[in-house]
Design an enzyme around this catalytic site. Sequence first.
Site, PDB file in Angstrom:
ATOM      1  N   PHE A 168       0.829  -1.210   0.000  1.00 25.27           N
ATOM      2  CA  PHE A 168       0.000   0.000   0.000  1.00 25.27           C
ATOM      3  C   PHE A 168       0.872   1.272   0.000  1.00 25.27           C
ATOM      4  O   PHE A 168       0.903   2.020  -0.977  1.00 25.27           O
ATOM      5  CB  PHE A 168      -0.933  -0.081   1.218  1.00 25.27           C
ATOM      6  CG  PHE A 168      -1.656   1.178   1.572  1.00 25.27           C
ATOM      7  CD1 PHE A 168      -2.314   1.911   0.608  1.00 25.27           C
ATOM      8  CD2 PHE A 168      -1.701   1.613   2.897  1.00 25.27           C
ATOM      9  CE1 PHE A 168      -3.002   3.082   0.939  1.00 25.27           C
ATOM     10  CE2 PHE A 168      -2.379   2.762   3.248  1.00 25.27           C
ATOM     11  CZ  PHE A 168      -3.018   3.497   2.265  1.00 25.27           C
ATOM     12  N   TYR A 217       5.041  -7.605  15.807  1.00 27.99           N
ATOM     13  CA  TYR A 217       5.173  -6.381  15.000  1.00 27.99           C
ATOM     14  C   TYR A 217       5.790  -5.258  15.837  1.00 27.99           C
ATOM     15  O   TYR A 217       6.788  -4.648  15.461  1.00 27.99           O
ATOM     16  CB  TYR A 217       3.789  -5.974  14.508  1.00 27.99           C
ATOM     17  CG  TYR A 217       3.751  -4.773  13.593  1.00 27.99           C
ATOM     18  CD1 TYR A 217       4.388  -4.785  12.356  1.00 27.99           C
ATOM     19  CD2 TYR A 217       3.033  -3.627  13.953  1.00 27.99           C
ATOM     20  CE1 TYR A 217       4.313  -3.682  11.505  1.00 27.99           C
ATOM     21  CE2 TYR A 217       2.955  -2.529  13.102  1.00 27.99           C
ATOM     22  CZ  TYR A 217       3.595  -2.561  11.877  1.00 27.99           C
ATOM     23  OH  TYR A 217       3.518  -1.478  11.044  1.00 27.99           O
TER      24      TYR A 217
END
Length: 328
Positions: free
Chosen positions: A12, A146
């Site tokens: 993205f 993450y």
Amino acid sequence: MKRVLITGAAGFLGSHLCDRFIDEGFHVIGMDNLITGDLKNIEHLFKLPQFEFYHHDVTKFVHVAGELDYILHFASPASPIDYLKIPIQTLKVGALGTHNLLGLAKEKGARILIASTSEIYGDPLVHPQTEEYYGNVNTIGPRGVYDEAKRFQESITMAYHRFHGLDTRIVRIFNTYGPRMRLNDGRVIPAFMGQALRGEDLTVFGDGSQTRSFCYVDDEIEGIYRLLMSDYTMPVNIGNPHEITIRDFAEEIIKLTGTDQKIVYKPLPKDDPMQRQPDITKAKEILGWEPKVGREEGMRKTFDYFKTLSKEELEKTEHRDFTSRNRK
Ligand code: UDP
């Protein structure tokens, strides 16, 4: 012609960065292993002589022939659904991948910008989040893969900066949206828009009182570009401070999409941050940057993009099954 390497180029943000650097007159080398990226995001660039694409996993040694002026490290899964399905890759790309790219930057004498995240603040106890806040992260929770990879990424980047004198930049990206988001990545905007387009009810997790602050992609890219071109080497928050609860946001999406869907409530995922809003004082003062696109305009543009997807693509998103990929 200046040369820039962009990792996560088919993703993205990576794909929008490729467009921006092409527009700015750069030679762009895109790199992606295509685990979560999609070549359709950059297929319009393949015909350009100033664009090259390497299908490569940056957790392996990274070789790029010729000179490099800039490196932007944007390769990483970036949604809670992906962390659950590909946790080891998430850790490796933030840790080993960053190490490889810092080494490449050192070898080439390139300036490197690292994509960090508001997730390094965890479920924040300070609101809004300033760059000085150290965060509240559960190291062993589902998001830990993450959050901790990104925290390590910041640490190793600063170590290369201080120890090797490497020219580094760190952007802390807050929730960003816009065309080319993956419809099935489980994030709230594609989730709600996909549900609206399929005529399903909108799934709000928890009681919807948790907040987020959504930044339109064009604003985010402008902030990142300005940071790269600045001489500021400490982390900078780039995001839109306009905060909203997820419940109110669901109502907005129902209005925007003109559907008569209801809201249904599902359990809140573990460690889901209760509030998030960037303090962008630094970005304003140092970069002269602030977001320009309001949520209504940005969401309309994003919905227009999702409307162009085929019925087949829309249906696929009902089955968020990454297990076969996970087993490889
Ligand atoms: N969320 C939701 N319904 C969905 C997907 C997400 O209510 O179908 C909530 C989620 O629990 C979180 C917020 O929306 O509180 C933003 O989630 P997202 O995954 O987009 O980003 P992040 O939590 O990483 O900010």
